[in-house]
Design an enzyme around this catalytic site. Structure first.
Site, PDB file in Angstrom:
ATOM      1  N   GLU A 112       0.845  -1.193   0.000  1.00  0.00           N
ATOM      2  CA  GLU A 112       0.000   0.000   0.000  1.00  0.00           C
ATOM      3  C   GLU A 112       0.881   1.244   0.000  1.00  0.00           C
ATOM      4  O   GLU A 112       2.098   1.163   0.159  1.00  0.00           O
ATOM      5  CB  GLU A 112      -0.937  -0.005   1.214  1.00  0.00           C
ATOM      6  CG  GLU A 112      -1.960  -1.137   1.144  1.00  0.00           C
ATOM      7  CD  GLU A 112      -2.903  -1.182   2.329  1.00  0.00           C
ATOM      8  OE1 GLU A 112      -3.925  -1.882   2.225  1.00  0.00           O
ATOM      9  OE2 GLU A 112      -2.626  -0.548   3.358  1.00  0.00           O
ATOM     10  N   HIS A 234      -9.109   9.847   4.123  1.00  0.00           N
ATOM     11  CA  HIS A 234      -8.800   8.817   3.140  1.00  0.00           C
ATOM     12  C   HIS A 234      -9.065   9.398   1.760  1.00  0.00           C
ATOM     13  O   HIS A 234     -10.099  10.020   1.531  1.00  0.00           O
ATOM     14  CB  HIS A 234      -9.668   7.570   3.364  1.00  0.00           C
ATOM     15  CG  HIS A 234      -9.125   6.365   2.669  1.00  0.00           C
ATOM     16  ND1 HIS A 234      -9.201   6.218   1.305  1.00  0.00           N
ATOM     17  CD2 HIS A 234      -8.474   5.268   3.129  1.00  0.00           C
ATOM     18  CE1 HIS A 234      -8.627   5.072   0.947  1.00  0.00           C
ATOM     19  NE2 HIS A 234      -8.179   4.476   2.044  1.00  0.00           N
ATOM     20  N   ARG A 280      -1.118   9.005   2.213  1.00  0.00           N
ATOM     21  CA  ARG A 280      -2.515   9.422   2.091  1.00  0.00           C
ATOM     22  C   ARG A 280      -2.710  10.934   2.137  1.00  0.00           C
ATOM     23  O   ARG A 280      -3.568  11.469   1.438  1.00  0.00           O
ATOM     24  CB  ARG A 280      -3.344   8.780   3.214  1.00  0.00           C
ATOM     25  CG  ARG A 280      -3.537   7.306   2.991  1.00  0.00           C
ATOM     26  CD  ARG A 280      -4.264   6.671   4.155  1.00  0.00           C
ATOM     27  NE  ARG A 280      -4.506   5.265   3.861  1.00  0.00           N
ATOM     28  CZ  ARG A 280      -5.060   4.428   4.706  1.00  0.00           C
ATOM     29  NH1 ARG A 280      -5.440   4.838   5.895  1.00  0.00           N
ATOM     30  NH2 ARG A 280      -5.256   3.166   4.373  1.00  0.00           N
ATOM     31  N   HIS A 341     -11.239   9.847   7.832  1.00  0.00           N
ATOM     32  CA  HIS A 341     -11.011   8.406   7.905  1.00  0.00           C
ATOM     33  C   HIS A 341     -10.435   7.937   9.233  1.00  0.00           C
ATOM     34  O   HIS A 341     -10.853   6.919   9.768  1.00  0.00           O
ATOM     35  CB  HIS A 341     -10.066   8.012   6.770  1.00  0.00           C
ATOM     36  CG  HIS A 341      -9.796   6.541   6.678  1.00  0.00           C
ATOM     37  ND1 HIS A 341     -10.797   5.593   6.513  1.00  0.00           N
ATOM     38  CD2 HIS A 341      -8.626   5.849   6.739  1.00  0.00           C
ATOM     39  CE1 HIS A 341     -10.253   4.388   6.459  1.00  0.00           C
ATOM     40  NE2 HIS A 341      -8.952   4.508   6.610  1.00  0.00           N
ATOM     41  N   ARG A 376      -0.862   8.704   9.616  1.00  0.00           N
ATOM     42  CA  ARG A 376      -0.770   7.250   9.780  1.00  0.00           C
ATOM     43  C   ARG A 376      -0.383   6.562   8.484  1.00  0.00           C
ATOM     44  O   ARG A 376      -0.968   6.805   7.435  1.00  0.00           O
ATOM     45  CB  ARG A 376      -2.126   6.704  10.252  1.00  0.00           C
ATOM     46  CG  ARG A 376      -2.176   5.189  10.347  1.00  0.00           C
ATOM     47  CD  ARG A 376      -3.508   4.741  10.888  1.00  0.00           C
ATOM     48  NE  ARG A 376      -4.582   4.910   9.939  1.00  0.00           N
ATOM     49  CZ  ARG A 376      -5.011   3.971   9.100  1.00  0.00           C
ATOM     50  NH1 ARG A 376      -4.435   2.786   9.068  1.00  0.00           N
ATOM     51  NH2 ARG A 376      -6.027   4.209   8.300  1.00  0.00           N
TER      52      ARG A 376
END
Length: 521
Positions: A112, A234, A280, A341, A376
């Protein structure tokens, strides 16, 4: 009621903790809706852990530091990642059906955004649901775990003796939504595992239960909070009038998904050399900028260049959801927008999940361990739940039993039934609109001050309502949301720089020294 340990919240942190304690202690597990209704159940991508031979703890730590914008706590980051493989093995031992392959490890690992290796273990594209279903079955069958669904905490039971330097918590007053009565639940140790606060925003990928309950409860009980300004948006929430809060997993970009404008132009390489695999915060800000620049409602995520077999194998749930809305992702792109998110800050805890209040622990998204820093890294959240729940369980098991003080029952003799519920729904809508408009992906001091003024007015109204009427689930959630919103805005106003998830037009540069934002009651 009395338990050795009271756990509020039934996500991955709460259930892991309950299972690790229940062979030795009586556990009361209280959850606002049903056992599997939390955000853990919604997690799609997977759990990040050092599992492959070519990977290392050092590389995972480094990736976390880079994503975290210089604010990750080195000690807690190393501790959590060092314990990652052991935590995954525990889940495998519980019977979690992770996706297998023919590698030496035996399980498929995906990659990811922000990760330098394939290290995300997953169960197709519904990892959280697979983990929660497995653990919920074990929790429900354990004789030492009492489960209470449809219960929401009103307030923690707090006491401070003359010889104590900090307050202590001895349980909680909890509203039984089925009877409408507030019950007194005492415990030697109380754990907040209530998740995050995404519902403070108008658009969120979170379930309806994410109303900042634990953060507000802990703050009112005397806990410090850290880094509440860092709300992760997100980048890719499904944009459709009938698709409430449906997340399009980061793994879609990890497996080759491309972000495009309505005219088909791919824009991410113009913002970051990592393109769609940038962290992100970068991707969310880039999408936000393109939407504002072109006056469009959404952008498009295209995975249709992969084979239909590949898509069906890797993303069965996303494909099914999109098909139900008339979108065939094997042939056309997915309309997406950023949405709130993940709450990177929370109640300040140590590596055992202990807060600054005696007998009170916090684990999972409600807590601030320092792992996530200013942003994060994808799939580190479920890992944090597992590792901190494990260390909190060990700490609780090693605690000496104590004599609890006498606790008074909840007194509602001076309140009446609410005359108009419209006050709650109106304030709920006003708060979430204000947060979305003024405390979103890009911020200014003027917008933040405007938000704080509105929050203070709302807070007065809500507190007056709380004092005069019997509590309800909606009222308690609104009270917790407004307290959490205030903490987010106060923290954002304190940070005079742009770092990670906090981007201020008034302070676009990053300070040379990275500092946490800690608020004390």
């Amino acid at each position: 009621m009395h338990f050795d340990v009271l756990i509020l919240g039934s996500g991955l942190a709460g259930q892991t903790l309950a299972l690790k304690l229940a062979d030795h202690l009586k556990v009361g597990l209280f959850t606002k809706k049903h056992l599997t209704d939390g955000a853990s159940n919604w997690a799609q991508g997977g759990i990040a852990a050092v599992l492959a031979d070519e990977d290392s703890v050092e590389d995972h730590v480094q990736d976390t530091f880079i994503a975290g914008g210089g604010l990750c706590n080195p000690e807690s980051t190393k501790f959590i990642i060092e314990n990652s493989a052991k935590s995954i093995q525990w889940l495998i031992d519980q019977g979690v059906p992770f996706t297998k392959d023919d590698s030496e490890f035996g399980f498929h690992l995906t990659r990811e955004g922000g990760h330098s290796h394939r290290r995300i273990i997953h169960a197709a594209d519904a990892t959280g649901a697979a983990v929660q279903a497995t653990l919920s079955d074990k929790v429900a069958k354990h004789p030492n775990i009492s489960i209470f669904e449809n219960h929401i905490a009103v307030e923690l039971i707090k006491s401070q003796q003359a010889n104590e330097t900090a307050p202590s918590v001895y349980g909680a007053y909890i509203l039984n939504n089925e009877t409408g009565k507030v019950e007194t639940v005492t415990a030697g140790s109380t754990v907040l595992a209530t998740g995050g606060a995404g519902k403070v925003y108008l658009y969120t990928t979170n379930p309806d239960t994410s109303t900042g309950d634990g953060i507000a409860l802990g703050w009112r009980a005397g806990c410090s909070v850290g880094n509440m300004e860092f709300i992760q948006f997100h980048p890719t929430c499904l944009y459709h009038p009938n698709a409430k809060s449906f997340l399009i997993s980061e793994a879609v970009r990890g497996e080759g998904g491309i972000l495009k404008l309505p005219n088909g132009h791919r824009f991410m390489p113009e913002y970051d050399e990592r393109a769609e695999l940038a962290p992100r915060d970068t991707v969310a800000r880039s999408i936000d900028a393109e939407m504002k620049k072109h006056g469009i409602d959404c952008v498009y995520l295209d995975i249709s260049h992969q084979s239909p077999e590949f898509i069906t194998h890797h993303f069965p749930n996303i494909q099914a959801k999109c098909l139900s809305l008339g979108i065939d992702i094997t042939k056309e792109p997915i309309p997406v927008v950023p949405a709130a998110h993940y709450t990177c800050g929370g109640l300040v805890v140590d590596l055992n999940g202990k807060t600054s209040v005696n007998n009170l622990y916090a684990a999972g998204e409600v807590s601030f361990t320092g792992l996530h820093g200013a942003n994060r890294l994808a799939s580190n959240s479920l890992l944090e739940c597992l590792v901190i729940a494990d260390s909190a369980a060990k700490d609780i098991l090693n605690k000496q039993k104590q004599v609890l003080p006498t606790v008074k029952d909840w007194d509602e003799s001076r309140v009446t039934d609410a005359d108009e519920e419209v006050v709650i729904s109106h304030n709920w809508n006003e708060l979430r609109h204000a947060m979305w408009d003024y405390v979103g992906i890009v911020r200014t001091t003027k917008r933040l001050e405007r938000a704080l003024n509105r929050i203070h007015l709302l807070k007065q109204e809500i507190q007056e309502y709380y004092r005069h009427f019997k509590v309800s689930n909606d009222l308690l959630e609104l009270r917790n949301l407004v307290d959490t919103a205030e903490l987010i805005v106060r923290s954002a106003l304190t940070r005079k720089e742009s770092r990670g998830l906090h981007f201020s037009r008034d302070y676009p540069e990053m300070n040379a020294k990275a500092k946490n934002t800690i608020l004390k009651p």
